[in-house]
Structure formats: C-alpha cells, structure tokens
Design a protein around this motif. Structure first.
Motif, short mmCIF file in Angstrom:
data_model
loop_
_atom_site.label_atom_id
_atom_site.label_comp_id
_atom_site.label_asym_id
_atom_site.label_seq_id
_atom_site.Cartn_x
_atom_site.Cartn_y
_atom_site.Cartn_z
N LEU A 128 -3.31 7.82 2.94
CA LEU A 128 -2.83 6.56 2.40
C LEU A 128 -3.16 5.47 3.40
O LEU A 128 -3.14 5.72 4.62
CB LEU A 128 -1.32 6.63 2.17
CG LEU A 128 -0.67 5.70 1.14
CD1 LEU A 128 -1.23 5.96 -0.25
CD2 LEU A 128 0.84 5.92 1.14
N ARG A 129 -3.47 4.28 2.91
CA ARG A 129 -3.72 3.15 3.80
C ARG A 129 -2.76 2.02 3.49
O ARG A 129 -2.71 1.54 2.36
CB ARG A 129 -5.16 2.65 3.70
CG ARG A 129 -5.50 1.65 4.79
CD ARG A 129 -6.94 1.17 4.74
NE ARG A 129 -7.11 0.08 3.80
CZ ARG A 129 -8.08 -0.85 3.91
NH1 ARG A 129 -8.93 -0.79 4.91
NH2 ARG A 129 -8.20 -1.79 2.99
N LEU A 130 -2.04 1.61 4.50
CA LEU A 130 -1.12 0.48 4.38
C LEU A 130 -1.78 -0.77 4.94
O LEU A 130 -2.60 -0.69 5.86
CB LEU A 130 0.18 0.75 5.14
CG LEU A 130 0.93 2.03 4.81
CD1 LEU A 130 2.22 2.10 5.62
CD2 LEU A 130 1.21 2.14 3.33
N LEU A 185 -2.99 0.42 8.48
CA LEU A 185 -2.56 1.71 9.01
C LEU A 185 -3.14 2.79 8.10
O LEU A 185 -2.69 2.99 6.98
CB LEU A 185 -1.03 1.81 9.04
CG LEU A 185 -0.47 3.13 9.55
CD1 LEU A 185 -0.83 3.33 11.03
CD2 LEU A 185 1.05 3.19 9.38
N GLN A 186 -4.19 3.45 8.62
CA GLN A 186 -4.80 4.56 7.89
C GLN A 186 -4.06 5.84 8.26
O GLN A 186 -4.02 6.20 9.44
CB GLN A 186 -6.28 4.68 8.25
CG GLN A 186 -6.99 5.84 7.56
CD GLN A 186 -7.07 5.68 6.06
OE1 GLN A 186 -7.39 4.60 5.56
NE2 GLN A 186 -6.79 6.75 5.32
N PHE A 202 -3.11 9.11 12.44
CA PHE A 202 -2.98 7.70 12.02
C PHE A 202 -3.90 6.83 12.86
O PHE A 202 -4.06 7.05 14.07
CB PHE A 202 -1.55 7.20 12.19
CG PHE A 202 -0.54 7.80 11.23
CD1 PHE A 202 -0.84 8.88 10.43
CD2 PHE A 202 0.73 7.25 11.15
CE1 PHE A 202 0.10 9.42 9.56
CE2 PHE A 202 1.68 7.77 10.30
CZ PHE A 202 1.36 8.86 9.50
N THR A 203 -4.46 5.83 12.24
CA THR A 203 -5.33 4.88 12.93
C THR A 203 -4.99 3.46 12.49
O THR A 203 -4.88 3.19 11.29
CB THR A 203 -6.81 5.14 12.64
OG1 THR A 203 -7.13 6.49 13.01
CG2 THR A 203 -7.69 4.19 13.43
N GLY A 218 0.77 -1.23 0.00
CA GLY A 218 0.00 0.00 0.00
C GLY A 218 0.81 1.28 0.00
O GLY A 218 0.22 2.37 -0.04
N GLY A 219 2.12 1.18 0.04
CA GLY A 219 2.92 2.38 0.04
C GLY A 219 2.87 3.10 -1.30
O GLY A 219 2.36 2.58 -2.29
N GLY A 220 3.41 4.32 -1.32
CA GLY A 220 3.42 5.08 -2.56
C GLY A 220 3.72 6.54 -2.32
O GLY A 220 4.17 6.93 -1.24
N LEU A 221 3.48 7.33 -3.35
CA LEU A 221 3.71 8.76 -3.30
C LEU A 221 2.38 9.48 -3.08
O LEU A 221 1.40 9.21 -3.77
CB LEU A 221 4.34 9.23 -4.62
CG LEU A 221 4.51 10.72 -4.82
CD1 LEU A 221 5.50 11.29 -3.80
CD2 LEU A 221 4.98 11.02 -6.24
N VAL A 222 2.36 10.40 -2.12
CA VAL A 222 1.15 11.15 -1.82
C VAL A 222 1.53 12.59 -1.52
O VAL A 222 2.62 12.87 -1.01
CB VAL A 222 0.39 10.50 -0.63
CG1 VAL A 222 1.24 10.50 0.63
CG2 VAL A 222 -0.95 11.15 -0.41
#
Length: 117
Positions: free
Chosen positions: A18-20, A80-81, A67-68, A8-12
């Motif tokens: 982003l949600r992992l 991980l939101q 983060f949640t 779920g990683g990436g560029l934001v």
C-alpha cells in the motif's frame, strides 16, 4: 496556516502493499522534514520514519526493509510505500510536517490502514 492531509489508506491482505501520501500546503515554502507515525488501537502513537528535505532518512526497526519514504519537494508531498504488510501494521497512520530544524510541527488527521485476510 499549514494543512497536512494524508490519503491512500485502506484494507490490504497480509503480504500486500500500500502507498500512503501526505501533502502539506499553506503558508510554507518547503518543510525541513516530514515524518510518519502510527497508532494501533489501545496503543500509543509510535514513530515509523522520517525524511528530511536533504534526503536523510530514519526508520523504526519494525518497518526497516519493508517501508520506504520518498518525497516530492516541489509538491511538498511525502509518500510511504509499505510492502510485505503484516497484521501488526494495522493502525491509523499520521503524517507531520516540520517547517524547520526547531520549527513548528503540523499533523494530519490520519488515514486507516488495515491488514487482514
């Protein structure tokens, strides 16, 4: 053998979300706790947060309110939101699974999160 895999990683962009995901599989029933850590370039790995099987949570001060962590016990998966992301959140995010209170801890390979405009 236990495998832990993050995704779920990436560029934001700053302010984005982003949600992992982190899935644990192998010779386990259900991990006692699953946790997230992160490591920025040139820095030590730092704690982000954890969630136990019973629902107890703890977060680093730097991510509280943004983060949640949630968990699907049936799938041995934790999420991980990440909201209101900042450039300083840029890091490789790692997940681990702890099988019991005093049990072994298994780490994933990490997923890159980059917050940049």
């Amino acid at each position: 053998q236990v495998q832990v895999v993050e995704s779920g990683g990436g560029l934001v962009q700053p302010g984005g979300s982003l949600r992992l995901s982190c899935a644990a599989s192998g010779s386990i029933v259900s991990p006692y706790a699953m946790a997230w850590y992160r490591q920025a370039p040139g820095k030590q790995r730092e704690f982000v947060g954890f969630l136990t099987k019973s629902g107890a949570t703890n977060y680093a001060d730097s991510v509280k309110g943004r983060f949640t962590i949630s968990r699907d016990n049936a799938k041995n998966t934790v999420y991980l939101q990440m909201n209101s992301l900042k450039p300083e959140d840029t890091a490789v995010y790692y997940c681990n699974a702890q099988l019991s209170v005093l049990g072994s801890i298994y780490w994933g390979q990490g997923t890159q999160v980059t917050v940049s405009s």
